[in-house]
Scaffold this motif. Sequence first.
Motif, short mmCIF file in Angstrom:
data_model
loop_
_atom_site.label_atom_id
_atom_site.label_comp_id
_atom_site.label_asym_id
_atom_site.label_seq_id
_atom_site.Cartn_x
_atom_site.Cartn_y
_atom_site.Cartn_z
N SER A 145 0.73 -1.27 0.01
CA SER A 145 -0.10 0.20 0.00
C SER A 145 0.92 1.12 0.09
CB SER A 145 -1.00 -0.11 1.19
OG SER A 145 -1.69 1.16 1.26
N GLN A 146 0.68 1.97 -0.90
CA GLN A 146 1.30 3.25 -1.04
C GLN A 146 1.02 4.33 -0.14
OE1 GLN A 146 2.46 4.97 -5.13
NE2 GLN A 146 1.10 3.46 -5.65
N TRP A 147 -0.31 4.05 0.52
CA TRP A 147 -0.80 4.83 1.79
C TRP A 147 -0.38 4.39 3.12
CZ3 TRP A 147 -0.47 8.65 -1.21
CH2 TRP A 147 -1.25 8.65 -2.57
N GLY A 148 0.16 2.99 3.04
CA GLY A 148 0.51 2.59 4.43
C GLY A 148 1.68 3.10 5.16
N HIS A 149 2.12 2.77 6.14
CA HIS A 149 3.26 3.24 6.81
C HIS A 149 4.34 2.60 6.41
CE1 HIS A 149 2.79 -0.56 8.91
NE2 HIS A 149 4.01 -0.60 9.77
N ASP A 150 4.56 1.33 5.89
CA ASP A 150 5.81 0.77 5.29
C ASP A 150 5.80 0.33 3.96
OD1 ASP A 150 8.11 -0.39 6.27
OD2 ASP A 150 7.51 -2.24 6.94
N PHE A 151 5.44 1.22 2.97
CA PHE A 151 5.53 1.15 1.51
C PHE A 151 6.67 0.59 0.91
CE2 PHE A 151 5.89 2.98 -2.68
CZ PHE A 151 5.12 2.02 -3.31
N ARG A 152 6.63 -0.46 0.35
CA ARG A 152 8.09 -1.11 -0.58
C ARG A 152 7.59 -1.06 -2.14
NH1 ARG A 152 11.78 -4.80 3.14
NH2 ARG A 152 12.61 -5.30 1.08
N PRO A 153 8.04 -0.48 -3.15
CA PRO A 153 7.65 -0.23 -4.50
C PRO A 153 8.00 -1.56 -5.12
CG PRO A 153 9.33 1.55 -3.85
CD PRO A 153 9.50 0.84 -2.48
N SER A 154 8.67 -2.49 -4.63
CA SER A 154 8.78 -3.92 -4.98
C SER A 154 7.63 -4.77 -4.87
CB SER A 154 10.00 -4.62 -4.45
OG SER A 154 9.72 -4.47 -3.07
N TYR A 155 6.70 -4.32 -3.94
CA TYR A 155 5.34 -5.06 -3.80
C TYR A 155 4.47 -4.75 -4.86
CZ TYR A 155 6.22 -7.44 0.90
OH TYR A 155 6.38 -8.54 1.82
N LEU A 156 4.68 -3.82 -5.42
CA LEU A 156 3.75 -3.25 -6.49
C LEU A 156 3.63 -4.11 -7.64
CD1 LEU A 156 4.17 0.48 -6.39
CD2 LEU A 156 2.32 -0.76 -5.74
N GLU A 157 4.65 -5.11 -7.90
CA GLU A 157 5.09 -6.08 -8.90
C GLU A 157 4.33 -7.27 -8.46
OE1 GLU A 157 6.16 -4.88 -11.77
OE2 GLU A 157 6.79 -2.89 -10.73
N LEU A 158 4.19 -7.49 -7.09
CA LEU A 158 3.42 -8.74 -6.67
C LEU A 158 2.28 -9.39 -7.57
CD1 LEU A 158 4.35 -8.84 -3.09
CD2 LEU A 158 5.82 -9.66 -5.08
N GLY A 159 1.35 -8.43 -7.87
CA GLY A 159 0.10 -8.87 -8.52
C GLY A 159 0.60 -9.49 -9.79
N GLU A 370 1.35 14.12 2.41
CA GLU A 370 0.12 14.36 3.16
C GLU A 370 -0.39 13.16 3.72
OE1 GLU A 370 -3.00 16.46 4.81
OE2 GLU A 370 -1.22 17.15 3.89
N ARG A 371 -0.41 11.98 3.16
CA ARG A 371 -1.11 10.80 3.65
C ARG A 371 -0.11 10.37 4.89
NH1 ARG A 371 -4.78 8.10 5.74
NH2 ARG A 371 -4.38 5.62 5.98
N GLN A 372 1.18 10.43 4.66
CA GLN A 372 2.00 10.09 5.98
C GLN A 372 2.00 11.00 7.03
OE1 GLN A 372 4.16 7.22 5.91
NE2 GLN A 372 2.80 7.18 4.08
N TRP A 373 1.63 12.61 6.81
CA TRP A 373 1.20 13.30 7.68
C TRP A 373 -0.23 13.06 8.50
CZ3 TRP A 373 3.55 16.13 11.07
CH2 TRP A 373 2.99 17.31 11.73
N GLN A 374 -0.97 12.70 7.81
CA GLN A 374 -2.46 12.08 8.39
C GLN A 374 -2.19 11.05 9.15
OE1 GLN A 374 -5.05 14.00 8.39
NE2 GLN A 374 -3.79 15.61 7.24
#
Length: 627
Positions: A145-159, A370-374
């Motif tokens: 999740s790009q809006w989560g607290h621990d985003f890792r770009p490599s996970y976007l390829e897992l689908g 902004e998402r990280q700030w929220q």
Amino acid sequence: MSSRWTSQLKANFNLVRFRPWQLEAITELLEGSGKVLVVAPTGGGKSLCYQFPATVFDGTSIVISPLIALMEDQVRALEARGIAATYLASTLNPAERRAREEAMSQGRFKLVYVAPEALLSGFLLKRLVDLRPPFVAVDEAHCISQWGHDFRPSYLELGAVLRQLGAPRVLACTATATPMVREEIQEKLGLPTADSNLVLRGFSRPNLRLSAMEIDQSKVRHSLLLDALKQALDSPSSPSGGAIIYTATRNKAESLASSLKREGWNCDAYHAGLSAKVREKVNKRFALHKLSVVVATNAFGMGIDRADIRLVAHVQAPGSVEAYYQEVGRAGRDGQPAEGLLLSSSGDFGLRRKLIGYSNDRESNPAYLERQWQLFLDMMRYIEAGSCRHDFILRYFGDERETLGGCGHCDVCERLEEKQSAKQDEAFTTDDVQIVRKALSGVARNRRRAGLSAVADMLVGVKSSRQRELGLDQLSTYGLLKEHPKPWVMALLRRLITAGLTNLSASEFPVPYLTERGVRVMKDQEPPKLLLPPEDAGQRRKNKKALSSSSSTDLTLSNADHILFEKLRATRLELARAKGVPAYIICHDRTLKDIATLRPTTLQELADAHGMGPARIENYGKHLCKP
């Protein structure tokens, strides 16, 4: 579930039965759709949800995991149970990696752990596809999740990776996922969204006492931390368990670890700036009980298999509720009482703003910032919570089934009981509204020239050269809140931020300014809708109940008394739910400890327990005292 699986659970994992939610997830995986998302807290037993099915299926199953330490620990544990497993990671020398890949291609493993980055290699991915894996597990799935607290770009390829692997069964696991993040995980991994495909359980941790304090004085915070360590672990020379202390920065981890060493604690620092060899040494020493305290950034903790952690303390506010609950959840995995202490200060706002805004690969993404700030503001709202901390977290994660209606086992519930006993009124008065408007006026008059501390000095009316240099002593708002101490005013200014009435600039030295809603509240066009800080906010409390009332007392109970105490707590929870009231209304933990120790057999004897007056005895006595 078939008797064959039950016997296999006993043979391979030495367990007699599954936990109810584990059984739910595994049944859906083996007998249902074969696609499941499991959301359960750290240390709750998520790994069994993919390790056990891998022993049932023919062929080699794949586990995608983001941390090498986690892979190493799990593979080591599986091998000790006689289950063939391995991992492929960048830390392996080329010869060892080739040997493992060859053995994998020969089908010699039941489980193979790989990092998501490794799957970007076409060569390795082809080898995995050739295995025709019956099952793939994605651990730490919130990293997608790009809006989560621990985003890792490599996970976007897992689908796309999952589609190529073509495994008929897929399980995703995470300890931290809000409803929005869960939806993103399901969408990007191609998982169904039906209720049967989501297992959300186990977030309730009644043995974990939670407390949070807003303390600006660094010496006071350090003193409170030392108190917490001594109460949780007894003494530096013969500690009765372990402790993890989390910081937001590497420098803070190093300096605090050095300070604790001088205090006599067997302590080391851990952060990503240390060499892999040093980090591995700290990991192993802590896991083997040769190290009692680790001061670390969020780089530490994944895969740590130590059940007797009695204290997890944060000396700076973490970046999100998700990150916090994952970290604090490492305490008390043995089911025994443990403490989660969070010490925050006004400086955490500016520090987190800097950590978010100066991330090199995110600086140009305003939506991400902004998402990280929220997420951080959600964390600060937890710190300032006016209701049960456990219920706050359960609702945050959408786990409504386990809400306690007031746990009676956190600092907020304890204060609420005190207020109820004293019949104090928390109504938001006209005077309270005026105080908020005065503080907002001070922020407005500041005109972004100074930070929170200087604005607080101005509102209190501090005479200093700094105030004169900035011209703050000439403002009409100078001294408007002079009847309040500065720590209290600082706590109020923080609450204005978390309530959305003010915000901080994104500059290197953040300064407060009014939001549109803050302007309306200042002009009395809209009510504030926030509770003022308690009178002792930002200061060390005169009594030490916040640190001493629960976990340290629990640890002095005998085993038999502790068992009875836990049974009494379960009875109290049932009574609270039946009455529709918070648990502390029935009685407080201290009362239950007295009952567990005194073991009264009559209602008359029950009256000797702390807090058991005539009304409570009449309403609940027969449930708490069994002749």
